[in-house]
Design a protein around this motif. Structure first.
Motif, mmCIF file in Angstrom:
data_model
loop_
_atom_site.group_PDB
_atom_site.id
_atom_site.type_symbol
_atom_site.label_atom_id
_atom_site.label_comp_id
_atom_site.label_asym_id
_atom_site.label_seq_id
_atom_site.Cartn_x
_atom_site.Cartn_y
_atom_site.Cartn_z
ATOM 1 N N VAL A 87 35.081 -67.319 34.769
ATOM 2 C CA VAL A 87 33.817 -67.272 34.026
ATOM 3 C C VAL A 87 33.216 -65.867 34.012
ATOM 4 O O VAL A 87 32.393 -65.560 33.143
ATOM 5 N N LEU A 88 33.630 -65.024 34.938
ATOM 6 C CA LEU A 88 33.024 -63.694 35.014
ATOM 7 C C LEU A 88 33.307 -62.850 33.778
ATOM 8 O O LEU A 88 32.503 -61.993 33.412
ATOM 9 N N SER A 89 34.427 -63.099 33.112
ATOM 10 C CA SER A 89 34.779 -62.289 31.954
ATOM 11 C C SER A 89 33.896 -62.581 30.743
ATOM 12 O O SER A 89 33.698 -61.708 29.903
ATOM 13 N N TYR A 90 33.371 -63.770 30.633
ATOM 14 C CA TYR A 90 32.545 -64.113 29.462
ATOM 15 C C TYR A 90 31.125 -64.527 29.832
ATOM 16 O O TYR A 90 30.365 -64.998 28.982
ATOM 17 N N LEU A 91 30.732 -64.371 31.085
ATOM 18 C CA LEU A 91 29.434 -64.860 31.547
ATOM 19 C C LEU A 91 28.267 -64.199 30.810
ATOM 20 O O LEU A 91 27.307 -64.863 30.409
ATOM 21 N N TYR A 92 28.346 -62.892 30.613
ATOM 22 C CA TYR A 92 27.255 -62.175 29.928
ATOM 23 C C TYR A 92 27.062 -62.720 28.519
ATOM 24 O O TYR A 92 25.944 -62.987 28.082
ATOM 25 N N TYR A 93 28.150 -62.935 27.795
ATOM 26 C CA TYR A 93 28.076 -63.421 26.415
ATOM 27 C C TYR A 93 27.649 -64.890 26.366
ATOM 28 O O TYR A 93 26.967 -65.319 25.435
ATOM 29 N N PHE A 94 28.049 -65.651 27.376
ATOM 30 C CA PHE A 94 27.631 -67.048 27.456
ATOM 31 C C PHE A 94 26.118 -67.119 27.652
ATOM 32 O O PHE A 94 25.424 -67.910 27.004
ATOM 33 N N LEU A 95 25.590 -66.299 28.551
ATOM 34 C CA LEU A 95 24.143 -66.263 28.771
ATOM 35 C C LEU A 95 23.407 -65.773 27.519
ATOM 36 O O LEU A 95 22.327 -66.263 27.192
ATOM 37 N N HIS A 96 23.987 -64.814 26.820
ATOM 38 C CA HIS A 96 23.375 -64.310 25.591
ATOM 39 C C HIS A 96 23.329 -65.401 24.518
ATOM 40 O O HIS A 96 22.357 -65.491 23.762
ATOM 41 N N SER A 97 24.357 -66.257 24.477
ATOM 42 C CA SER A 97 24.354 -67.338 23.488
ATOM 43 C C SER A 97 23.308 -68.405 23.824
ATOM 44 O O SER A 97 22.812 -69.084 22.931
ATOM 45 N N LEU A 98 22.971 -68.566 25.109
ATOM 46 C CA LEU A 98 21.943 -69.527 25.494
ATOM 47 C C LEU A 98 20.547 -69.047 25.104
ATOM 48 O O LEU A 98 19.701 -69.848 24.702
ATOM 49 N N ALA A 145 19.252 -56.129 30.342
ATOM 50 C CA ALA A 145 19.047 -56.003 31.793
ATOM 51 C C ALA A 145 18.831 -57.368 32.443
ATOM 52 O O ALA A 145 19.355 -57.643 33.531
ATOM 53 N N MET A 146 18.068 -58.239 31.778
ATOM 54 C CA MET A 146 17.821 -59.581 32.324
ATOM 55 C C MET A 146 19.097 -60.423 32.287
ATOM 56 O O MET A 146 19.381 -61.178 33.226
ATOM 57 N N LEU A 147 19.886 -60.285 31.213
ATOM 58 C CA LEU A 147 21.151 -61.019 31.137
ATOM 59 C C LEU A 147 22.105 -60.577 32.247
ATOM 60 O O LEU A 147 22.779 -61.406 32.860
ATOM 61 N N SER A 148 22.146 -59.285 32.520
ATOM 62 C CA SER A 148 23.007 -58.783 33.600
ATOM 63 C C SER A 148 22.542 -59.292 34.953
ATOM 64 O O SER A 148 23.363 -59.644 35.812
ATOM 65 N N ARG A 149 21.235 -59.352 35.156
ATOM 66 C CA ARG A 149 20.696 -59.865 36.422
ATOM 67 C C ARG A 149 21.051 -61.338 36.587
ATOM 68 O O ARG A 149 21.468 -61.781 37.667
ATOM 69 N N GLN A 150 20.875 -62.120 35.525
ATOM 70 C CA GLN A 150 21.218 -63.542 35.597
ATOM 71 C C GLN A 150 22.713 -63.736 35.855
ATOM 72 O O GLN A 150 23.105 -64.619 36.632
#
Length: 196
Positions: free
Chosen positions: A89-100, A107-112
């Motif tokens: 999940v680490l490879s797509y986690l940032y984009y998954f959070l961005h889609s939510l 910066a907040m997406l990276s922190r999450q």
């Protein structure tokens, strides 16, 4: 005599001392030149307190000389599933959070993403001792099955979550219910008793 291990052998047994063995080193002329002693720790278990001592040094260690190859393959597959399911999940986690929530700044997406990545390890750290004790009581196989099932359920919950809170719950569930890393290492050392 060798000590028999089973899935109810305690991971953290009480040490009752050690037994001493004397070894004589010999030269090419078969003369004893040095004698020394070493101690073998003995662990109290309900079955027996006989130490594991094997001295077959003629056979080199290889895959062919290992006992119970099928069990080792299954343990290796179980051990492989854990890191793949938790780190993929680490490879797509940032984009998954961005889609939510596309309105969040990077910066907040990276922190999450950092919080989610560490939630599994922190929760597994908190419950490792507990699962070790449970494995001593009910058996290692049952604890491994609980861990694998919880990993599957947590991965499904993680994939279908529609909020950040649901993602955190899924990662924490996976960490709290899983201690397979330590249990599988113990099962491997019990399967291959002879160290070469």
């Amino acid at each position: 005599m060798s000590r028999e291990y089973d899935e109810r052998t305690p991971l953290l047994g009480e040490s009752s001392g050690a037994t001493t063995r004397n070894i004589a080193l010999e030269t090419e002329d078969n003369e004893a030149i040095t004698q020394y002693s070493y101690k073998i720790p003995i662990t109290n278990t309900p079955e027996t307190t006989v130490p594991v001592v094997t001295e077959n040094k003629d056979v080199p260690a290889s895959w062919l000389t290992l006992p119970k190859k099928r069990q080792l393959v299954l343990l290796a597959l179980c051990r492989l599933v854990e890191p793949i399911s938790q780190t993929s999940v680490l490879s797509y986690l940032y984009y998954f959070l961005h889609s939510l929530d596309p309105s969040l700044p990077p910066a907040m997406l990276s922190r999450q993403a950092g919080y989610l990545a560490s939630a599994f390890a922190v929760c597994m750290f908190l419950t490792g001792w507990f699962w070790g004790r449970v494995a001593d009581r009910i058996g290692r196989k049952k604890v491994v099955l609980i861990g694998l099932t919880s990993t599957a359920v947590a991965s499904i919950v993680f994939g279908f979550s529609e909020s950040y809170r649901g993602l955190v719950v899924a990662r924490c569930l996976a960490g709290l219910m899983d201690a397979n890393i330590a249990i599988l290492r113990t099962m491997i050392t019990e399967t291959v008793v002879d160290k070469k």
